[in-house]
Scaffold this motif. Structure first.
Motif, PDB file in Angstrom:
ATOM      1  N   THR A   1      -2.785  17.380 -47.558  1.00  0.00           N
ATOM      2  CA  THR A   1      -2.184  18.813 -47.695  1.00  0.00           C
ATOM      3  C   THR A   1      -1.227  19.369 -48.747  1.00  0.00           C
ATOM      4  OG1 THR A   1      -1.831  18.863 -45.074  1.00  0.00           O
ATOM      5  CG2 THR A   1      -0.639  20.305 -46.135  1.00  0.00           C
TER       6      THR A   1
ATOM      7  N   ASP B   1       2.693  14.370 -45.153  1.00  0.00           N
ATOM      8  CA  ASP B   1       1.438  14.214 -44.820  1.00  0.00           C
ATOM      9  C   ASP B   1       1.043  12.805 -45.689  1.00  0.00           C
ATOM     10  OD1 ASP B   1      -1.435  14.031 -44.453  1.00  0.00           O
ATOM     11  OD2 ASP B   1      -2.075  15.901 -45.659  1.00  0.00           O
TER      12      ASP B   1
ATOM     13  N   THR C   1      -5.495  21.822 -46.213  1.00  0.00           N
ATOM     14  CA  THR C   1      -5.192  20.601 -45.517  1.00  0.00           C
ATOM     15  C   THR C   1      -6.384  19.619 -45.567  1.00  0.00           C
ATOM     16  OG1 THR C   1      -6.258  21.761 -43.545  1.00  0.00           O
ATOM     17  CG2 THR C   1      -4.072  21.847 -43.693  1.00  0.00           C
TER      18      THR C   1
END
Length: 246
Positions: A106, A101, A129
């Motif tokens: 996340t 990510d 997230t």
């Protein structure tokens, strides 16, 4: 991070140094304590935007105190924000930022169940997230105490995680809304601690443990880690200055 609780004025907490180049004469400053915490910082990760995300582990008197969790430190304003899930309030372990990510939104956090009432049944692998605005316990009641996790650098969907008494586990669909988890049966011990993928040979996975040394497993083409029962020992090589494995 320094773990110590001695009431008001405790020396435990997160320390910051801005002049490490001065070596022995460098200066370390104790940061303010995050809300609720009692001097037990566990895992620190500096994000690309300069903020610090940290977990604070559990503290127990006659019962577990609500002093654990996940917190973000903003150095610009010198203050912390509590972004913990309610299940993290008693005994939080490692935090791992998803390497896939690019926004670093996340995160995965290992949580232990405590004992004696409120801390019971809270353990598992938690995921956010959105930097802690909301969390999901991915493992539900399957895993009682999760310490840490690591991604397979060659497979963004594959993750391995360690537990206190249930051995080594994996998921090959971690990015699914409801990922599935399975035990790695070839890992021979109940309490692995942390997982390291060899950056020079990503087929090798090294696992440290609490009481059973270091094991090396090979990631097969099917994504399964296979551990032999050989024992490895590490020793310094005086001629090269490197560490040999035997």
């Amino acid at each position: 991070s320094v773990i110590n609780h001695a009431g008001t004025g405790s020396a435990g907490g997160v320390y910051r140094c801005n002049d490490l180049n001065n070596l022995a004469t460098s200066t370390w400053t104790l940061l303010p304590a995050p809300p609720r915490t009692e001097g037990h910082p566990a895992c620190l990760t500096v994000l690309n935007d300069g903020k610090l995300v940290a977990t604070f582990s559990g503290r127990r008197t006659t019962v577990f105190t609500q002093s654990s969790g996940c917190f973000i430190y903003d150095p610009t304003v010198n203050s912390w924000t509590d972004v913990s899930a309610s299940g993290m309030d008693y005994w939080t372990k490692d935090i791992v930022v998803d390497p896939n990510d690019a926004t670093q939104n996340t995160w995965y956090v290992g949580v232990f169940s405590g004992w004696g009432g409120a801390p019971n049944g809270l353990g598992g692998l938690y995921k956010t997230t959105n930097r802690g605005t909301s969390w999901t316990n991915l493992t539900g009641t399957t895993l009682d105490r999760v310490t840490s996790c690591s991604f397979n650098p060659d497979n963004a969907n594959e993750i391995f995680l360690t537990t206190e008494t249930q051995g080594l586990w994996m998921s090959n669909n971690i990015n699914s809304g409801t990922p599935t988890f399975s035990n790695v049966p070839s890992y021979p011990f109940r309490q692995p601690e942390r997982i390291y993928i060899n950056p020079y040979n990503t087929n090798e996975m090294w696992v440290s443990s609490f009481g059973n040394g270091m094991k090396m497993g090979l990631l097969t083409g099917s994504g399964i880690a296979e551990f032999s029962q050989e024992e490895f020992s590490l020793y310094p090589n005086p001629s090269s200055g490197l560490v040999n494995v035997q």
